[in-house]
Design a protein around this motif. Structure first.
Motif, mmCIF file in Angstrom:
data_model
loop_
_atom_site.group_PDB
_atom_site.id
_atom_site.type_symbol
_atom_site.label_atom_id
_atom_site.label_comp_id
_atom_site.label_asym_id
_atom_site.label_seq_id
_atom_site.Cartn_x
_atom_site.Cartn_y
_atom_site.Cartn_z
ATOM 1 N N SER A 231 15.226 -48.832 26.774
ATOM 2 C CA SER A 231 14.058 -49.070 25.918
ATOM 3 C C SER A 231 14.451 -49.486 24.510
ATOM 4 O O SER A 231 13.885 -50.426 23.936
ATOM 5 N N HIS A 232 15.427 -48.798 23.919
ATOM 6 C CA HIS A 232 15.835 -49.099 22.543
ATOM 7 C C HIS A 232 16.390 -50.514 22.441
ATOM 8 O O HIS A 232 16.046 -51.274 21.521
ATOM 9 N N ASP A 233 17.235 -50.880 23.406
ATOM 10 C CA ASP A 233 17.834 -52.218 23.372
ATOM 11 C C ASP A 233 16.798 -53.307 23.612
ATOM 12 O O ASP A 233 16.855 -54.373 22.994
ATOM 13 N N ALA A 236 14.753 -53.798 20.457
ATOM 14 C CA ALA A 236 15.526 -54.537 19.454
ATOM 15 C C ALA A 236 15.529 -56.029 19.764
ATOM 16 O O ALA A 236 15.411 -56.869 18.860
ATOM 17 N N HIS A 254 5.502 -50.740 25.928
ATOM 18 C CA HIS A 254 6.683 -49.957 26.296
ATOM 19 C C HIS A 254 6.316 -48.534 26.676
ATOM 20 O O HIS A 254 5.306 -47.989 26.240
#
Length: 331
Positions: A231-233, A236, A254
């Motif tokens: 999720s974080h990548d 970004a 998300h």
């Protein structure tokens, strides 16, 4: 630019939300399943779990008219379910009747059935068309969406976009990409494809359509835990590209670490109706065998919408009470 999904006019939103209580006015918009027929056999589709009696069935024009009569407040209907909408026998008659009644139609399709014969009719029938893609690598796409052909899909999308431009039709065209840890390596190529085509772009993290009492839940939950690790990548990457989307919209939905229940408006503003008339709480919890509040082809919709069971269900949101249907959503 990074945009949110297009919503109802604010005046209509206020009309609904000024009263958020167990008893609610009938909805302005719904999700409606037009058919369970499909020309694909996607490996991730829950259509396989349908009872034989519910496979390859479609909504009739008469039943659509009944729904419109029962919910006279309707302004928008999204046609989507466990089938390919363009295989609905009465699809064009339904579209014509909706237009006559001033109801805006949107849909999500697999894109395989777009052709020279129906493309103009398709653009005029729907104010918004989503096309599911999920992979931009031909080999992967053809394996995931069994029955589909990636190159044909791209050709069909280009035909749709060209016809829209040539005829100066303002139908919104959007590609949909359900994101998991498996297709995350393709995300950047998908964003570039949308930019090349100058088409609206949607990325949605995978969600769990099952509840704990269903046998598929545990395996799906483990899959989603793996998917959430990227999720974080993925966020970004979306931020990196949002400035490039000046001529097309970029929509990002998300999976949140916070459960959706306390923020969800579905029980108060809308519902999902199956092709055979079962009223379920949302487009994720759409299986009437899991939950439904009644059948509107047998019981008046207003009676279902504010039935005792629906009011109890809404109270689980208002009072943060246990709710096995929604407590774990979206995971």
């Amino acid at each position: 630019m990074l945009i949110k999904q297009r919503r109802l006019p604010i005046a209509e939103v206020f009309r609904i939300l000024k009263i958020r209580r167990p008893y609610m006015p009938v909805p302005l918009w719904i999700y409606l399943e037009p058919t369970t027929k499909c020309n694909f056999n996607c490996i991730t589709c829950s259509r396989k779990s349908l009872l034989n009696s519910r496979i390859n069935r479609s909504l009739s024009l008469d039943n659509f008219k009944h729904i419109v009569q029962e919910i006279p407040s309707l302004k928008r209907v999204h046609l989507q379910g466990l089938g390919e909408p363009l295989l609905t026998k009465d699809i064009w008659k339904i579209a014509q009747y909706a237009k006559l009644k001033g109801i805006q139609l949107t849909t999500t399709i697999n894109g395989s059935l777009i052709n020279q014969k129906n493309v103009q009719r398709l653009l005029r029938a729907f104010s918004g068309i989503g096309i599911s893609i999920d992979s931009v690598i031909e080999e992967n796409y053809n394996k995931i969406r069994i029955g589909g052909n990636y190159q044909k899909l791209i050709d069909n999308i280009q035909l749709l976009l060209k016809t829209k431009k040539d005829l100066n039709i303002n139908t919104e065209i959007k590609l949909n990409f359900v994101l998991t840890h498996l297709n995350f390596p393709e995300l950047e190529d998908y964003l570039k494809l949308c930019l090349d085509l100058q088409v609206n772009c949607s990325v949605v993290e995978v969600e769990n359509w099952y509840i704990p009492s269903q046998k598929q839940y545990a395996a799906e939950s483990e899959f989603i835990r793996e998917a959430r690790k990227i999720s974080h990548d993925s966020l970004a990457l979306m931020r990196k590209y949002r400035g490039a989307f000046e001529k097309a919209g970029l929509q990002w939905s998300h999976g949140s670490p916070l459960k959706r229940k306390n923020r969800c408006l579905w029980p108060f503003t809308s519902c999902y109706i199956s092709f055979d008339g079962y009223v379920t709480p949302c487009c994720i919890r759409q299986d009437p065998a899991v939950v439904n509040f009644g059948n509107m082809f047998r019981t008046p919709f207003k009676k279902i919408w504010n039935s005792k069971n629906y009011q109890i269900f809404r109270n689980t949101f208002l009072k943060n009470m246990p709710n096995v249907i929604c407590d774990n959503c979206p995971d």
